[in-house]
Design a protein around this motif. Sequence first.
Motif, PDB file in Angstrom:
ATOM      1  N   ASP A  40       0.869  -1.163   0.000  1.00 12.32           N
ATOM      2  CA  ASP A  40       0.000   0.000   0.000  1.00 12.32           C
ATOM      3  C   ASP A  40       0.915   1.223   0.000  1.00 12.32           C
ATOM      4  OD1 ASP A  40      -2.282   1.725   0.598  1.00 12.32           O
ATOM      5  OD2 ASP A  40      -1.412   1.811   2.619  1.00 12.32           O
ATOM      6  N   ASP A  76      -0.032   5.020   0.837  1.00 12.10           N
ATOM      7  CA  ASP A  76      -0.208   6.016   1.905  1.00 12.10           C
ATOM      8  C   ASP A  76      -0.370   5.352   3.266  1.00 12.10           C
ATOM      9  OD1 ASP A  76      -0.119   7.977  -0.094  1.00 12.10           O
ATOM     10  OD2 ASP A  76      -2.278   7.752  -0.472  1.00 12.10           O
ATOM     11  N   GLY A  77       0.486   5.723   4.204  1.00 16.82           N
ATOM     12  CA  GLY A  77       0.430   5.145   5.541  1.00 16.82           C
ATOM     13  C   GLY A  77       1.239   3.868   5.659  1.00 16.82           C
ATOM     14  N   THR A  78       1.772   3.400   4.518  1.00 18.99           N
ATOM     15  CA  THR A  78       2.583   2.183   4.546  1.00 18.99           C
ATOM     16  C   THR A  78       4.000   2.481   4.054  1.00 18.99           C
ATOM     17  OG1 THR A  78       0.646   0.782   4.217  1.00 18.99           O
ATOM     18  CG2 THR A  78       2.793  -0.195   3.710  1.00 18.99           C
ATOM     19  N   ASP A 108      -1.570  -0.813   5.840  1.00 14.98           N
ATOM     20  CA  ASP A 108      -1.770  -0.291   7.194  1.00 14.98           C
ATOM     21  C   ASP A 108      -3.219  -0.326   7.670  1.00 14.98           C
ATOM     22  OD1 ASP A 108      -2.401   1.741   5.305  1.00 14.98           O
ATOM     23  OD2 ASP A 108      -2.266   3.266   6.880  1.00 14.98           O
ATOM     24  N   ASP A 126      -6.624  -3.239   3.128  1.00 15.71           N
ATOM     25  CA  ASP A 126      -5.455  -3.870   2.499  1.00 15.71           C
ATOM     26  C   ASP A 126      -5.471  -5.375   2.766  1.00 15.71           C
ATOM     27  OD1 ASP A 126      -4.243  -1.372   1.620  1.00 15.71           O
ATOM     28  OD2 ASP A 126      -3.740  -1.006   3.713  1.00 15.71           O
TER      29      ASP A 126
HETATM   30 MG    MG Z   1      -2.896   3.098   3.613  1.00 19.71          MG
END
Ligand code: MG
Length: 262
Positions: free
Chosen positions: A87, A89-91, A201, A205
Amino acid sequence: LAAAGLLLRGRARDAVVVAGSTGWAAITLDFARRRIAPGPRNPREVARMAVTSVLIPPAAIAHRVRGAVRHRRAGPWPPAIEAILFDRDGTLIHDVPLNTDPARVAPLPDARKALDTARRHHLRTGVVTNQAAVGRGEISEDDVARINRRVEELLGPFDTWQVCHHASTDGCECRKPQPGMVFAAAADLGVSVSRCAVVGDVGSDVEAALAAGARPVLVPTRHTRPEEVLAAPLVAKSLATAVDLLLKGNLSGGNLSKGNGR
Ligand SMILES: [Mg+2]
Ligand SMILES: [Zn+2]
């Protein structure tokens, strides 16, 4: 008795055949009796039960043997991971909502290290990312592409990029938790989806990975909901740990040699 008699006369092979077929017949009769007993016991039903009682055991045994052979040929389970789909964004990078400025792209602390490890072990890498802001008209596809280029500048090249530009209301098959992007990435890489891991995250996912038949690893952030952590089959505290876990799994469960059992 017939078998015993044959055995006494030194005809061991005939004795085995007689004993075997008698035994088979006895078991078939018992099978038919049990299936006929509950009724309705009319001639049609009895005939059908008799015929199928003769056919079912060999069919069942053939089915069982076929399954055992397939299982043996399939190789180790779980299969070795050959590709990791991340992933975005955020990962891989900090989640900056609606970011259109490449200068604000900031990788998570150990993202580069995790990717270096994966690439050093000849794992393919990819990105699967929902960018619904495009579908909502808030940013453009070009904005997303510019950010993605910056991600590659910072983290190195990925073997496949899958981006869903649809809004959540579009009902597409690519937006996670749908499995579309995982399928597309696996196809693009030429890797069986069961040999792909998805690292992300949030719960969607994990769900996309499970729906596709890939192996999910959740790397929670402080935005990840507790129930998503509880529901994830595999949780790692960092990206580097996630990659290490997958590589360790390859060494113990699966097989590191590439192309094994494919
Ligand atoms: Mg994410
Ligand atoms: Zn989509």
